[in-house]
Design a protein around this motif. Structure first.
Motif, PDB file in Angstrom:
ATOM      1  N   ALA A 152      20.056  95.202  33.020  1.00 26.09           N
ATOM      2  CA  ALA A 152      20.522  96.209  32.526  1.00 26.09           C
ATOM      3  C   ALA A 152      20.706  96.509  30.594  1.00 26.09           C
ATOM      4  O   ALA A 152      21.016  97.432  29.980  1.00 26.09           O
ATOM      5  CB  ALA A 152      22.846  95.487  32.824  1.00 26.09           C
ATOM      6  N   GLN A 153      20.714  95.315  29.880  1.00 30.15           N
ATOM      7  CA  GLN A 153      20.665  95.445  28.688  1.00 30.15           C
ATOM      8  C   GLN A 153      18.942  96.489  28.087  1.00 30.15           C
ATOM      9  O   GLN A 153      19.473  97.139  27.191  1.00 30.15           O
ATOM     10  CB  GLN A 153      19.855  93.723  27.943  1.00 30.15           C
ATOM     11  N   ALA A 154      18.330  96.460  28.804  1.00 35.01           N
ATOM     12  CA  ALA A 154      17.026  97.031  28.555  1.00 35.01           C
ATOM     13  C   ALA A 154      17.361  98.343  29.805  1.00 35.01           C
ATOM     14  O   ALA A 154      17.009  99.465  27.958  1.00 35.01           O
ATOM     15  CB  ALA A 154      15.707  97.225  29.638  1.00 35.01           C
ATOM     16  N   ARG A 155      18.440  98.915  29.702  1.00 34.29           N
ATOM     17  CA  ARG A 155      18.704 100.278  30.439  1.00 34.29           C
ATOM     18  C   ARG A 155      19.551 100.972  28.948  1.00 34.29           C
ATOM     19  O   ARG A 155      20.223 101.672  29.015  1.00 34.29           O
ATOM     20  CB  ARG A 155      19.695 100.115  31.282  1.00 34.29           C
ATOM     21  N   TYR A 156      20.506  99.705  28.905  1.00 31.60           N
ATOM     22  CA  TYR A 156      21.559 100.125  27.449  1.00 31.60           C
ATOM     23  C   TYR A 156      20.763 100.474  26.498  1.00 31.60           C
ATOM     24  O   TYR A 156      21.226 101.670  25.538  1.00 31.60           O
ATOM     25  CB  TYR A 156      22.213  99.286  26.892  1.00 31.60           C
ATOM     26  N   PHE A 157      19.249 100.004  25.931  1.00 28.01           N
ATOM     27  CA  PHE A 157      18.326 100.245  24.917  1.00 28.01           C
ATOM     28  C   PHE A 157      17.455 101.583  25.307  1.00 28.01           C
ATOM     29  O   PHE A 157      17.636 102.043  24.433  1.00 28.01           O
ATOM     30  CB  PHE A 157      17.829  99.134  24.761  1.00 28.01           C
ATOM     31  N   ALA A 158      16.901 101.583  26.234  1.00 27.08           N
ATOM     32  CA  ALA A 158      16.821 102.721  25.886  1.00 27.08           C
ATOM     33  C   ALA A 158      15.950 102.727  27.537  1.00 27.08           C
ATOM     34  O   ALA A 158      15.379 102.375  28.385  1.00 27.08           O
ATOM     35  CB  ALA A 158      14.819 102.483  26.046  1.00 27.08           C
ATOM     36  N   PRO A 159      17.285 103.607  28.426  1.00 27.89           N
ATOM     37  CA  PRO A 159      17.344 103.830  29.446  1.00 27.89           C
ATOM     38  C   PRO A 159      16.035 104.884  30.366  1.00 27.89           C
ATOM     39  O   PRO A 159      16.005 104.654  31.159  1.00 27.89           O
ATOM     40  CB  PRO A 159      18.557 105.198  29.383  1.00 27.89           C
ATOM     41  N   ASP A 160      15.841 105.565  29.791  1.00 21.38           N
ATOM     42  CA  ASP A 160      14.150 106.410  30.289  1.00 21.38           C
ATOM     43  C   ASP A 160      12.517 106.043  30.513  1.00 21.38           C
ATOM     44  O   ASP A 160      11.973 105.873  30.743  1.00 21.38           O
ATOM     45  CB  ASP A 160      13.982 107.205  29.540  1.00 21.38           C
ATOM     46  N   ARG A 161      12.878 104.061  29.550  1.00 14.81           N
ATOM     47  CA  ARG A 161      11.780 103.533  29.660  1.00 14.81           C
ATOM     48  C   ARG A 161      11.792 102.511  30.329  1.00 14.81           C
ATOM     49  O   ARG A 161      12.848 101.188  30.957  1.00 14.81           O
ATOM     50  CB  ARG A 161      11.552 103.190  27.742  1.00 14.81           C
ATOM     51  N   ASP A 162      10.129 101.387  30.672  1.00 19.57           N
ATOM     52  CA  ASP A 162      10.566 101.103  32.012  1.00 19.57           C
ATOM     53  C   ASP A 162      10.797  99.586  31.205  1.00 19.57           C
ATOM     54  O   ASP A 162      10.689  99.170  30.484  1.00 19.57           O
ATOM     55  CB  ASP A 162       8.796 100.615  32.083  1.00 19.57           C
TER      56      ASP A 162
END
Length: 496
Positions: A138-148
């Motif tokens: 979830a944190q990764a999506r918040y930061f860069a939703p289009d990145r792995d």
């Protein structure tokens, strides 16, 4: 100094105070806190992390960063703005309640992992790991939703690192390590190991720890050694860095090299420019650079023939019965033997990166959703059989052996292998003007420490990571320095 920079420094010191408080709690939890005390700590860390979040993430801070960016006049001021802006950007998109809840989750997860490891019961830890994986996604999506999502986490520990770069790096290592290990196993000269597994009194082991700290130049007024389930280093500030070890009654060298390793981390933190105290440019720059220092002191120094021969009289004095018929050369060969095993922290330099590759592939699969937490033990065991040719007897010696995932540190493991390679290249370059073997044979670490302080330590995170890697290595990073080092060392050791 402009008014905006004065206000920025005040904010940095407030953030430092919250971090200090949470660091005290974490260190206490890992060293002396009673087993049943986790719930109270979790509540405290949730409150502190939420307060720290609110202090950093608000419209006032956003405006201050913009003003300070325009007003910054020195390199340090510009670096402080840059680093604090990165911290702001990294967490500002995460809802405050989720940020605080994650801190609480990790406070609960670590003691659950500790109990799971001690009782060999993965089911005690699995629910926490599932929540940590979900939160990190979830944190990764918040930061860069289009990145792995895994690549987002890699970048947190080693700025700019991508999955493609990791894959290429590990492929380069594999090309050397796998055939070299096979060559050793088929025609290498036998290494004497019969003296390793015996009783090594803990009191004497503590004296070995003290000796290593003295040789590394770790001032007990500023560096404290404690005991924990998993060795680690914690920096409160430049004047207070604490390391831990784990004593094993039948394995002296586990402790010796744990202290050597953590001592390398400590040297980095203790030698940062005092001008950076209480700002966001103190502390090490990336985990790869940090691990380069710990792995350098553990392996390139600590396992060198020169250093082992220097330390031999001390070991002989402390363990006269255990080493009655053991020579310095036999110890050197034994502590450098290439032997596929189960435990990463006890792995030799040659097979160590294979342990990292296992973790890299598994945590990447967990983050990408191609591996379920419930299937982790079986996947771990299969990878160890494939990469190291060993059968994992239980989860305590398998997927429960490392603390990192319980702390939320997903994406950290590649830093260990990168650090090993950075260190090998740095030493190659520094040897052009230093006779380290002669110095280490006399227990003299000062020329090496002075060189590393000049190239890396003094800068903390004031310089950009790419600059620091090049400064450390003496040029553009090239992993072949590391693979060449491994080939030379193990060809000599095994008389291939």
């Amino acid at each position: 100094m402009k008014p905006s920079i004065i206000r920025l420094r005040a904010l940095e010191k407030q953030l430092y105070a919250y971090l200090y408080a949470m660091t005290v709690i974490d260190f206490d939890a890992e060293t002396v806190a009673p087993e049943g005390s986790a719930d109270g700590r979790a509540e405290a860390t949730e409150v502190l992390s939420r307060a720290s979040f609110d202090l950093l993430v608000n419209d006032g801070t956003a405006a201050l960063l913009k003003e300070a960016a325009a007003d910054a006049e020195t390199e340090q001021e510009r670096a402080e703005v840059r680093n604090l802006q990165r911290q702001y950007d990294e967490i500002a998109r995460i809802p405050a309640d989720e940020y605080a809840a994650f801190t609480k989750l990790c406070s609960q997860s670590v003691p659950a992992w500790t109990k799971a490891k001690r009782t060999n019961d993965f089911s005690l830890f699995a629910p926490y790991l599932e929540k940590i994986i979900a939160a990190r996604r979830a944190q990764a999506r918040y930061f860069a939703p289009d990145r792995d999502p895994y690549e987002v986490l890699l970048d947190r520990y080693e700025k700019g690192l991508t999955i493609a770069q990791c894959d290429e790096f590990f492929a380069t290592l594999r090309e050397t390590i796998v055939p070299l290990l096979a060559d050793i196993q088929t025609r290498g000269k036998a290494v004497r190991t019969d003296f390793l597994d015996q009783e090594w009194p803990i009191d004497a082991q503590r004296r070995v720890s003290k000796k290593i700290m003295e040789l590394w130049g770790l001032d007990p007024a500023h560096c404290y050694l404690a005991e924990s389930e998993h060795p680690f280093t914690t920096e409160f500030w430049r004047g207070d860095v604490r390391i831990t070890t784990h004593y094993m009654p039948r394995d002296i060298f586990s402790n010796l090299y744990s202290v050597a390793h953590e001592g390398g981390h400590a040297l980095y933190e203790l030698n940062i420019n005092p001008d950076y105290d209480y700002t966001v440019v103190t502390h090490g720059a990336t985990m790869g650079i940090h691990e380069s220092q710990s792995r350098l002191f553990e392996n390139l120094v600590g396992r060198s023939r020169a250093f082992v021969h220097y330390l031999y009289p001390t070991l002989k004095e402390l363990f006269p019965a255990q080493l009655a018929d053991v020579s310095a050369e036999e110890i050197w060969r034994a502590v450098n033997r290439a032997e596929p095993g189960l435990i990463r922290t006890e792995a030799d330099e040659l097979t160590y990166s294979l342990h990292i590759m296992v973790r890299y592939e598994l945590e990447k699969a967990l983050m990408q959703g191609t591996l379920a937490v419930a299937d982790l033990p079986a996947a771990w065991n299969a990878k160890y059989k494939e990469y190291l040719g060993v059968d994992v007897p239980d989860d305590a010696h398998g997927c429960l052996q490392d603390i990192h995932w319980s702390m939320g540190d997903i994406g950290y493991f590649p830093s260990y292998a990168l650090g090993s390679a950075y260190g090998a290249q740095a030493l190659d370059d520094l040897r052009k003007t230093n006779d380290f073997d002669a110095q280490w044979a006399n227990g003299d670490m000062e020329p090496l420490k002075a060189a590393l302080k000049e190239r890396v330590w003094q800068w903390g995170s004031m310089k950009e990571p790419a600059w620091l890697v090049e400064s450390l290595c003496g040029g553009k990073f090239d992993p072949h320095h590391f693979t060449d080092y491994l080939k030379k060392k193990y060809t000599e050791l095994y008389e291939l």
